[in-house]
Design a protein around this motif. Structure first.
Motif, short mmCIF file in Angstrom:
data_model
loop_
_atom_site.label_atom_id
_atom_site.label_comp_id
_atom_site.label_asym_id
_atom_site.label_seq_id
_atom_site.Cartn_x
_atom_site.Cartn_y
_atom_site.Cartn_z
N LEU A 1 14.01 0.62 -10.89
CA LEU A 1 14.22 -0.63 -10.14
C LEU A 1 14.75 -1.74 -11.05
CD1 LEU A 1 11.07 -0.65 -7.86
CD2 LEU A 1 13.45 -0.52 -7.10
N ASP A 2 14.23 -1.79 -12.26
CA ASP A 2 14.65 -2.81 -13.20
C ASP A 2 16.14 -2.67 -13.54
OD1 ASP A 2 13.94 -5.06 -14.77
OD2 ASP A 2 13.98 -3.80 -16.57
N LYS A 3 16.57 -1.43 -13.74
CA LYS A 3 17.98 -1.18 -14.10
C LYS A 3 18.90 -1.21 -12.88
CE LYS A 3 17.36 1.63 -18.25
NZ LYS A 3 16.09 2.31 -18.40
N ASN A 4 18.39 -0.82 -11.72
CA ASN A 4 19.22 -0.67 -10.50
C ASN A 4 18.51 -1.29 -9.28
OD1 ASN A 4 21.36 1.24 -11.62
ND2 ASN A 4 19.47 2.35 -12.07
N PRO A 5 18.37 -2.61 -9.23
CA PRO A 5 17.64 -3.21 -8.11
C PRO A 5 18.28 -2.94 -6.74
CG PRO A 5 18.72 -4.89 -9.44
CD PRO A 5 18.84 -3.60 -10.18
N LYS A 6 19.58 -2.61 -6.73
CA LYS A 6 20.22 -2.35 -5.44
C LYS A 6 19.72 -1.06 -4.80
CE LYS A 6 24.28 -0.26 -7.55
NZ LYS A 6 25.64 -0.49 -7.90
N LEU A 7 18.92 -0.29 -5.53
CA LEU A 7 18.35 0.94 -4.97
C LEU A 7 17.12 0.67 -4.11
CD1 LEU A 7 18.65 3.36 -8.02
CD2 LEU A 7 20.18 3.17 -6.05
N VAL A 8 16.70 -0.59 -4.01
CA VAL A 8 15.55 -0.91 -3.16
C VAL A 8 15.90 -0.54 -1.72
CG1 VAL A 8 14.17 -2.78 -2.20
CG2 VAL A 8 14.62 -2.69 -4.64
N GLN A 9 15.00 0.20 -1.11
CA GLN A 9 15.24 0.75 0.22
C GLN A 9 15.33 -0.32 1.31
OE1 GLN A 9 14.12 4.86 2.07
NE2 GLN A 9 12.31 3.84 1.34
N PHE A 10 14.34 -1.22 1.35
CA PHE A 10 14.27 -2.23 2.41
C PHE A 10 13.86 -3.58 1.83
CE2 PHE A 10 12.95 1.77 4.60
CZ PHE A 10 14.06 1.91 5.41
N PRO A 11 14.28 -4.65 2.48
CA PRO A 11 13.78 -5.97 2.08
C PRO A 11 12.25 -6.02 2.23
CG PRO A 11 15.62 -6.20 3.59
CD PRO A 11 15.23 -4.74 3.59
N VAL A 12 11.61 -6.82 1.39
CA VAL A 12 10.16 -6.98 1.46
C VAL A 12 9.88 -8.43 1.84
CG1 VAL A 12 7.96 -6.91 0.22
CG2 VAL A 12 9.71 -5.17 -0.23
N LEU A 13 9.13 -8.60 2.92
CA LEU A 13 8.76 -9.90 3.45
C LEU A 13 7.33 -10.21 3.02
CD1 LEU A 13 9.32 -12.21 5.59
CD2 LEU A 13 8.19 -10.71 7.24
N VAL A 14 7.13 -11.39 2.45
CA VAL A 14 5.79 -11.86 2.11
C VAL A 14 5.56 -13.08 3.00
CG1 VAL A 14 4.26 -12.73 0.31
CG2 VAL A 14 6.06 -11.08 -0.27
N PHE A 15 4.57 -12.96 3.89
CA PHE A 15 4.30 -14.01 4.86
C PHE A 15 2.81 -14.25 4.86
CE2 PHE A 15 4.99 -15.25 9.61
CZ PHE A 15 4.88 -16.59 9.27
N GLY A 16 2.40 -15.40 4.31
CA GLY A 16 0.96 -15.63 4.13
C GLY A 16 0.44 -14.60 3.14
N GLU B 1 0.83 -1.21 0.00
CA GLU B 1 0.00 0.00 0.00
C GLU B 1 0.86 1.26 0.00
OE1 GLU B 1 -2.82 -0.46 3.22
OE2 GLU B 1 -3.85 -2.09 2.17
N ILE B 2 1.88 1.24 -0.85
CA ILE B 2 2.75 2.41 -1.03
C ILE B 2 2.96 2.65 -2.52
CG2 ILE B 2 3.99 2.10 1.17
CD1 ILE B 2 6.33 0.87 -0.47
N PRO B 3 3.31 3.88 -2.90
CA PRO B 3 3.67 4.10 -4.30
C PRO B 3 4.99 3.40 -4.61
CG PRO B 3 3.58 6.19 -3.07
CD PRO B 3 3.32 5.09 -2.10
N VAL B 4 5.20 2.99 -5.85
CA VAL B 4 6.42 2.31 -6.26
C VAL B 4 7.65 3.12 -5.83
CG1 VAL B 4 7.78 1.46 -8.22
CG2 VAL B 4 5.30 1.12 -8.17
N LYS B 5 7.55 4.43 -5.93
CA LYS B 5 8.66 5.33 -5.57
C LYS B 5 9.19 5.02 -4.16
CE LYS B 5 9.63 10.18 -4.61
NZ LYS B 5 9.12 11.55 -4.63
N GLN B 6 8.31 4.63 -3.23
CA GLN B 6 8.73 4.39 -1.85
C GLN B 6 9.49 3.07 -1.67
OE1 GLN B 6 5.66 5.10 1.05
NE2 GLN B 6 5.25 7.13 0.24
#
Length: 137
Positions: free
Chosen positions: A96-111, A62-67
């Motif tokens: 993000l496609d060109k520079n995935p290391k720019l992702v701010q935080f890991p994303v956890l998918v649990f259930g 529930e955030i914009p892709v930018k975040q």
């Protein structure tokens, strides 16, 4: 057909989108590996994440892709400057496609739940919340 997600969810499985090249990513992956759940670790520094997956992660968080992006990362500043940028979601996905290391935080998918992890220890709080009433091994 956009109604069905491309990221699989399962209450007994944890999926972690993380970057093994940064300390938060490494810490979070360590904590996730130590859980008694089945783990799918997706290292975004080595695995290509599709634009559809990035869009779905942002939507479920529930955030914009930018975040998803660390706009203060030195590589981001070098490429795009340090001024605020206003772009459409598909343009942020291209970054993000060109520079995935720019992702701010890991994303956890649990259930069915999606979380951005700002630290490895934060994972434990979500694990406990999702396992309430379930005895740990």
């Amino acid at each position: 057909m956009e109604d069905m997600g491309v990221i699989s969810t399962n209450k007994n499985k944890i999926t972690l989108f993380y970057n093994s090249e940064n300390s938060i990513g490494k810490q979070c992956y360590g904590y996730v590996q130590a859980s008694d759940k089945e783990v799918l670790g997706i290292d975004i520094s080595k695995t290509n994440i599709t634009g559809t997956q990035w869009a779905e992660l942002a939507e479920k968080l529930e955030i914009p892709v930018k975040q998803l992006i660390d706009t203060e990362h030195p590589d981001f500043v070098k490429l795009y400057g340090d001024k605020a940028i206003d772009m459409e979601a598909h343009d942020w996905i291209k970054i993000l496609d060109k520079n995935p290391k720019l992702v701010q935080f890991p994303v956890l998918v649990f259930g069915e739940n999606y979380y951005q992890l700002t630290s490895g220890a934060e994972f434990k709080k979500y694990l406990e919340a999702n396992s309430a009433g379930i005895e740990k091994k």
